[in-house]
Design an enzyme around this catalytic site. Structure first.
Site, PDB file in Angstrom:
ATOM      1  N   SER A 139     -30.538  83.327   0.649  1.00  0.00           N
ATOM      2  CA  SER A 139     -31.897  83.436   0.113  1.00  0.00           C
ATOM      3  C   SER A 139     -32.089  84.832  -0.445  1.00  0.00           C
ATOM      4  O   SER A 139     -31.544  85.809   0.101  1.00  0.00           O
ATOM      5  CB  SER A 139     -32.908  83.179   1.233  1.00  0.00           C
ATOM      6  N   TYR A 152     -35.876  83.977   9.899  1.00  0.00           N
ATOM      7  CA  TYR A 152     -35.295  83.372   8.691  1.00  0.00           C
ATOM      8  C   TYR A 152     -34.463  84.387   7.911  1.00  0.00           C
ATOM      9  O   TYR A 152     -33.294  84.144   7.582  1.00  0.00           O
ATOM     10  CB  TYR A 152     -36.427  82.812   7.814  1.00  0.00           C
TER      11      TYR A 152
HETATM   12  N1  LIG Z   1     -37.031  76.266  -0.989  1.00  0.00           N
HETATM   13  C1  LIG Z   1     -36.841  77.568  -1.150  1.00  0.00           C
HETATM   14  O1  LIG Z   1     -37.710  78.277  -1.691  1.00  0.00           O
HETATM   15  C2  LIG Z   1     -35.571  78.219  -0.696  1.00  0.00           C
HETATM   16  C3  LIG Z   1     -35.385  79.557  -1.020  1.00  0.00           C
HETATM   17  C4  LIG Z   1     -34.217  80.189  -0.618  1.00  0.00           C
HETATM   18  C5  LIG Z   1     -33.272  79.491   0.093  1.00  0.00           C
HETATM   19  N2  LIG Z   1     -33.483  78.195   0.394  1.00  0.00           N
HETATM   20  C6  LIG Z   1     -32.455  77.515   1.178  1.00  0.00           C
HETATM   21  O2  LIG Z   1     -32.035  76.351   0.506  1.00  0.00           O
HETATM   22  C7  LIG Z   1     -31.601  75.377   1.446  1.00  0.00           C
HETATM   23  C8  LIG Z   1     -32.279  74.059   1.150  1.00  0.00           C
HETATM   24  O3  LIG Z   1     -33.660  74.235   1.344  1.00  0.00           O
HETATM   25  P1  LIG Z   1     -34.765  73.291   0.700  1.00  0.00           P
HETATM   26  O4  LIG Z   1     -35.803  74.180   0.171  1.00  0.00           O
HETATM   27  O5  LIG Z   1     -34.147  72.286  -0.169  1.00  0.00           O
HETATM   28  O6  LIG Z   1     -35.367  72.662   2.031  1.00  0.00           O
HETATM   29  P2  LIG Z   1     -35.636  71.155   2.509  1.00  0.00           P
HETATM   30  O7  LIG Z   1     -36.159  70.321   1.405  1.00  0.00           O
HETATM   31  O8  LIG Z   1     -36.422  71.280   3.763  1.00  0.00           O
HETATM   32  O9  LIG Z   1     -34.164  70.661   2.844  1.00  0.00           O
HETATM   33  C9  LIG Z   1     -33.472  71.101   3.960  1.00  0.00           C
HETATM   34  C10 LIG Z   1     -32.331  70.140   4.170  1.00  0.00           C
HETATM   35  O10 LIG Z   1     -31.560  70.611   5.267  1.00  0.00           O
HETATM   36  C11 LIG Z   1     -31.312  69.518   6.133  1.00  0.00           C
HETATM   37  N3  LIG Z   1     -31.142  70.030   7.491  1.00  0.00           N
HETATM   38  C12 LIG Z   1     -31.942  70.891   8.163  1.00  0.00           C
HETATM   39  N4  LIG Z   1     -31.452  71.134   9.387  1.00  0.00           N
HETATM   40  C13 LIG Z   1     -30.297  70.403   9.472  1.00  0.00           C
HETATM   41  C14 LIG Z   1     -29.333  70.209  10.482  1.00  0.00           C
HETATM   42  N5  LIG Z   1     -29.427  70.825  11.663  1.00  0.00           N
HETATM   43  N6  LIG Z   1     -28.279  69.402  10.221  1.00  0.00           N
HETATM   44  C15 LIG Z   1     -28.154  68.786   9.037  1.00  0.00           C
HETATM   45  N7  LIG Z   1     -29.038  68.906   8.046  1.00  0.00           N
HETATM   46  C16 LIG Z   1     -30.099  69.705   8.266  1.00  0.00           C
HETATM   47  C17 LIG Z   1     -32.532  68.615   5.980  1.00  0.00           C
HETATM   48  O11 LIG Z   1     -32.205  67.272   6.259  1.00  0.00           O
HETATM   49  P3  LIG Z   1     -32.582  66.451   7.579  1.00  0.00           P
HETATM   50  O12 LIG Z   1     -33.977  66.808   7.944  1.00  0.00           O
HETATM   51  O13 LIG Z   1     -32.373  65.041   7.156  1.00  0.00           O
HETATM   52  O14 LIG Z   1     -31.566  66.905   8.553  1.00  0.00           O
HETATM   53  C18 LIG Z   1     -32.787  68.732   4.498  1.00  0.00           C
HETATM   54  O15 LIG Z   1     -31.968  67.833   3.783  1.00  0.00           O
HETATM   55  C19 LIG Z   1     -31.924  75.958   2.828  1.00  0.00           C
HETATM   56  O16 LIG Z   1     -30.774  76.550   3.373  1.00  0.00           O
HETATM   57  C20 LIG Z   1     -32.953  77.021   2.527  1.00  0.00           C
HETATM   58  O17 LIG Z   1     -32.982  78.055   3.478  1.00  0.00           O
HETATM   59  C21 LIG Z   1     -34.602  77.528   0.033  1.00  0.00           C
END
Ligand SMILES: NC(=O)c1ccc[n+]([C@@H]2O[C@H](COP(=O)([O-])OP(=O)(O)OC[C@H]3O[C@@H](n4cnc5c(N)ncnc54)[C@H](OP(=O)(O)O)[C@@H]3O)[C@@H](O)[C@H]2O)c1
Length: 258
Positions: A139, A152
């Site tokens: 991130s 985080y």
């Molecule tokens: N959105 C942002 O602004 C942002 C910014 C920087 C970085 N990121 C990073 O990008 C990645 C994706 O985030 P997103 O924004 O797309 O969030 P999201 O829509 O909440 O997706 C998170 C995904 O991770 C899975 N997950 C969470 N814990 C898990 C576990 N213990 N085992 C297996 N799967 C797990 C969830 O699936 P299930 O619930 O089905 O397990 C879901 O598919 C994350 O690493 C996040 O930190 C996001």
């Protein structure tokens, strides 16, 4: 080159947000994609959208012992992996500096140990590929220390270090290690945020940045530039961050006494 084609990929965190958008984009480009997450129904729905290109593998990446059986199931789906994109992650804020280690462990389990487990599981199958790639989602928040993001941000900063260390360790092999650092992306993860998110982009735009970055063989994929540039600058001149930015962001006015 801006597209990835005809490769076998494993994407974790594929049941929503960035991971889901990535799987759909990669499937459109004729790749064979194994999609993971804990929620099987969400993965089944995703598979319906491109049944010939997507296979599902439900798993909890934070479950150390469960990942052993995930490896066996992964081997049933493919004999090799060209690219792994570890998207699974979570975000929780430490309001009022509660320092609740249970919450910190939950965040580290998904964001840090989840990636370690994913690499552990994938490595023998990546070793079979002619040009293997392991990428994980950090991130931009790891560039500067954001108030409330103690758990985080630390988990993502630890991930930065871990991936850099692995990159150094595998420098005599053909494994490419990639750190992906998005800014704010509109997903279920950020839907909980109760503050302004500058330069918010869609999950589809994030997936495009990631695919293009991977296709161009970048080692670090930061986006969007209009956010990563100022954060890099402030990360370099931290006194400016603490002088001008954190006083506007912090919500703590007094220290709790109990
Ligand atoms: N959105 C942002 O602004 C942002 C910014 C920087 C970085 N990121 C990073 O990008 C990645 C994706 O985030 P997103 O924004 O797309 O969030 P999201 O829509 O909440 O997706 C998170 C995904 O991770 C899975 N997950 C969470 N814990 C898990 C576990 N213990 N085992 C297996 N799967 C797990 C969830 O699936 P299930 O619930 O089905 O397990 C879901 O598919 C994350 O690493 C996040 O930190 C996001």
């Amino acid at each position: 080159m801006t597209e990835i084609r005809n490769r076998t990929l494993w994407v974790t965190g594929a049941s929503s947000g960035i991971g889901r958008a990535l799987v759909l984009r990669l499937a459109e480009h004729n790749n064979f994609v194994i999609a993971s997450g804990r929620r099987r129904e969400a993965l089944e729905e995703l598979q319906q959208l491109a049944p010939t290109h997507i296979r599902i593998l439900d798993c909890d990446v934070a479950d150390d012992s469960g990942m052993a059986s995930t490896f066996e199931r992964l081997k049933d789906l493919t004999d090799h992996l060209d690219t792994v994109i570890a998207c699974a992650g979570t975000c929780e804020y430490d309001d009022d500096l509660q320092l609740d280690t249970t919450m910190y462990r939950r965040v580290f389990d998904a964001n840090f140990f989840g990636v370690v487990n994913t690499l552990h599981c994938a490595l023998p199958l990546l070793a079979v590929s002619a040009s293997p790639v392991f990428a994980a989602l950090g991130s931009l928040s790891s560039l500067v220390p954001f108030p409330r993001a103690e758990a985080y941000g630390s988990s993502k900063a630890a991930l930065d270090y871990f991936l850099a260390s692995v990159r150094g360790d595998v420098c005599h092999t053909n494994l490419k290690v990639v750190l992906i650092r998005p800014g704010f992306v509109d997903t279920p993860l950020t839907a909980q945020n109760d503050f302004d998110m500058p330069f918010l982009i869609s999950a589809e735009q994030a997936a495009e940045y990631i695919e293009v970055g991977l296709a161009r063989r970048k080692s670090i994929i930061d986006f969007p530039l209009r956010l990563s540039l100022p954060l890099r600058f402030l990360g370099f001149f931290r006194f400016l961050w603490f002088r001008f930015c954190t006083p506007k962001i912090s919500r703590i006015r007094t220290l709790r006494k109990s």
